[in-house]
Design an enzyme around this catalytic site. Structure first.
Site, short mmCIF file in Angstrom:
data_model
loop_
_atom_site.label_atom_id
_atom_site.label_comp_id
_atom_site.label_asym_id
_atom_site.label_seq_id
_atom_site.Cartn_x
_atom_site.Cartn_y
_atom_site.Cartn_z
N TYR A 24 0.83 -1.21 0.00
CA TYR A 24 0.00 0.00 0.00
C TYR A 24 0.86 1.26 0.00
O TYR A 24 0.74 2.10 -0.90
CB TYR A 24 -0.93 -0.01 1.22
CG TYR A 24 -1.60 1.31 1.51
CD1 TYR A 24 -2.43 1.91 0.56
CD2 TYR A 24 -1.41 1.96 2.72
CE1 TYR A 24 -3.04 3.13 0.82
CE2 TYR A 24 -2.02 3.17 3.00
CZ TYR A 24 -2.83 3.75 2.05
OH TYR A 24 -3.42 4.96 2.31
N LYS B 283 1.47 3.81 -3.22
CA LYS B 283 1.05 5.21 -3.03
C LYS B 283 2.23 6.15 -3.24
O LYS B 283 2.07 7.24 -3.82
CB LYS B 283 0.45 5.40 -1.64
CG LYS B 283 -0.92 4.80 -1.46
CD LYS B 283 -2.00 5.52 -2.25
CE LYS B 283 -2.40 6.83 -1.61
NZ LYS B 283 -3.53 7.48 -2.32
#
Length: 517
Positions: free
Chosen positions: A279, A283
């Site tokens: 994640y 990102k």
């Protein structure tokens, strides 16, 4: 000079009057700053008549953003909402069920009464769209309509699973950001592009972590190796090569093994480059893509830390889904977690959701009004200015559950003990092997403990503190009224009151089933 209203337009006119011409972006910024203290940012005025494209609109942050915009400026233009669905009929249903009928909009319902639904339908335009597809999955006509009419784009959508498949996370969090920026560059009226990221794109950096942008090739592992003069310097991060790696792997794997192997690949690649999970890794790559295309576009990245329930606006304690810290709080209240692996003095960088929304709107208006191209980073969190420690968090939880215990499946009040914190799982095993301190009451409790310990390890021993210097400067530019209506003064949070009387009651009302209250 004649009296004037403190609006975004009048500030731009004043700059022209004083300077004669706008010679450079820096001149314009300096001239504006002279007036901001008196006039504020002009948030409500800026939002008037603005057409906006918003993604992630059925999520926690997206709903709060829509609610705050509509309540603070009912004369906003159209809010084009990108919603996933197979067709227009499906997204229309999602609009009604997940947004218009959602509890978060109850204050708007009170304001508009019987005309509430008509008001919402006059402002909200649901669009079939998918971040994972070319042209965002929009029909050509819709794509052109957006490009011709939108003044502001706010990107709130993300895949937030820590253990997501690498291909899925990269396609959403990195390539999805790229697709949105490409659309932004086609929008002829666009004044600002704002992307909601996460402060944890910074990986395991330590000390005071500044609000600085990523560039292509940046790697946390490479950065650390160079800082320590290591003889082994990791390679630069090549996003194109990562995408090729994914495609090559998928071609060689059997379909029934692709999901676990793709998850393993994502974690492996994240750790090679210094990020704890797929994640934060994808990102960060999304930020790199956005930054590389922001030279001729006013661009903002807002990096919140751990987002908690609302502290006051539109009402205290609203939350949707279990946020990052909440499984620990819920398992503890249910009596399934009375010890955990976390350093007690480690900071839980929690920030109420409504403060995140207010920071988003303030930053959006600040740079949408200035018209100055370039990338601007705002971190919004509490670790550097109003820190909450893990031991304090669990003490507040204990206080709440002691006075207002949950009820178990047999209808009995759940008895809880004070949380015991250990540095590692090995320390917990040693604790249970001594004398009659015994074992966990249920085997599943140990399973929960192990799973949560592995998931939260990057955060329960986190050494960094997030600098919010840009956010503090932004607050200084706001008028007194704006600071009241759009506050994100995290220094003012009373953690005991928030955890005991706001956040846990919010979890109990909106998330926890079988509650005693």
């Amino acid at each position: 000079m004649a009296d004037r209203k403190c609006t975004s337009q009048s500030k731009r006119d004043l700059v022209v009057t004083r300077a004669g011409i706008l010679t450079t972006p820096k001149d314009r910024e300096v001239a504006e700053e002279d007036e901001e203290d008196e006039c504020g940012l002009g948030i409500e005025e800026f939002l008037r008549d603005k057409n906006m494209l918003i993604t992630g609109t059925t999520g926690f942050v997206g709903k709060l953003l829509i609610e705050k915009i509509l309540r603070s400026q009912p004369d906003v233009g159209k809010l084009f909402l990108l919603i996933q669905g197979p067709n227009q009929e499906a997204v229309n249903k999602r609009l009604r069920h997940e947004i218009i009928n959602a509890e978060i909009f109850k204050r708007l319902k009170e304001v508009h009464g019987s005309s509430y639904e008509a008001f919402m339908l006059s402002k909200l335009v649901p669009i079939v769209g998918h971040l994972e597809e070319d042209f965002l999955g929009m029909e050509e006509k819709v794509h052109k309509d957006i490009a011709d009419n939108v003044d502001v784009i706010v990107s709130c959508a993300a895949n937030t699973r820590f253990d997501e498949r690498y291909d899925v996370a990269l396609n959403t969090n990195t390539n999805g950001a790229l697709r949105l920026v490409k659309l932004a560059r086609r929008c002829r009226k666009l004044q600002v592009f704002l992307h909601v990221s996460t402060a944890y794109v910074n990986g395991p950096r330590t000390g005071l972590i500044k609000e600085r942008a990523f560039s292509f090739g940046d790697s946390i592992a490479r950065e650390e190796a160079m800082a320590t003069h290591s003889q082994e310097i990791p390679p630069i991060l090549d996003i194109g090569a990562e995408a090729k790696r994914i495609n090559d792997a998928l071609e060689g794997w059997a379909e029934n093994t692709a999901t676990p192997r793709m998850k393993e690949l994502g974690l492996e690649r994240a750790k090679i480059h210094g990020w704890p999970n797929v994640y934060s890794f994808t990102k960060a790559m999304g930020e790199m893509v956005i930054g590389s295309m922001s030279n001729d576009l006013p661009t903002v990245i807002v990096r919140p830390t751990i987002i908690g329930s609302t502290i006051q606006d539109p009402f205290p304690g609203w939350i949707q889904g279990l946020r990052m810290a909440d499984p620990l709080i819920v398992y503890y209240g249910k009596g399934q977690l009375n010890l955990f692996t976390a350093e007690g003095k480690t900071i839980v960088d929690l920030v109420p959701a409504d403060m995140v929304i207010n920071a988003i709107l303030a930053a959006l208006v600040r740079h949408g009004s200035s018209g100055v191209a370039g990338l601007n980073i705002y971190q919004i969190g509490t670790s550097s200015i109003n820190p909450l420690r893990f031991d304090e968090l669990f003490n507040h939880c204990y206080e709440h559950y002691l006075s207002f215990p949950l009820i178990d499946s047999e209808g009995k009040f759940v008895h809880i003990e004070k949380m015991k914190l250990f540095d590692t799982l090995a320390d917990i095993s040693s604790y249970f092997s001594i004398g009659e301190n015994g074992r966990l009451k249920k085997a599943k409790d140990m399973h929960i403990l192990r799973k949560l310990s592995v998931t939260y390890e990057p955060y329960t021993s986190y050494k960094g503190r997030f600098d919010i210097a840009n956010a503090k400067k932004l607050m200084k530019r706001m008028s007194r009224v704006e600071r009241s209506n759009f506050t994100f003064d995290v220094a003012a949070i009373d953690w005991r009151d928030y955890i005991v009387n706001v956040h846990i009651p919010g979890l109990r009302k909106h998330i926890i089933s079988g509650d005693a209250s």
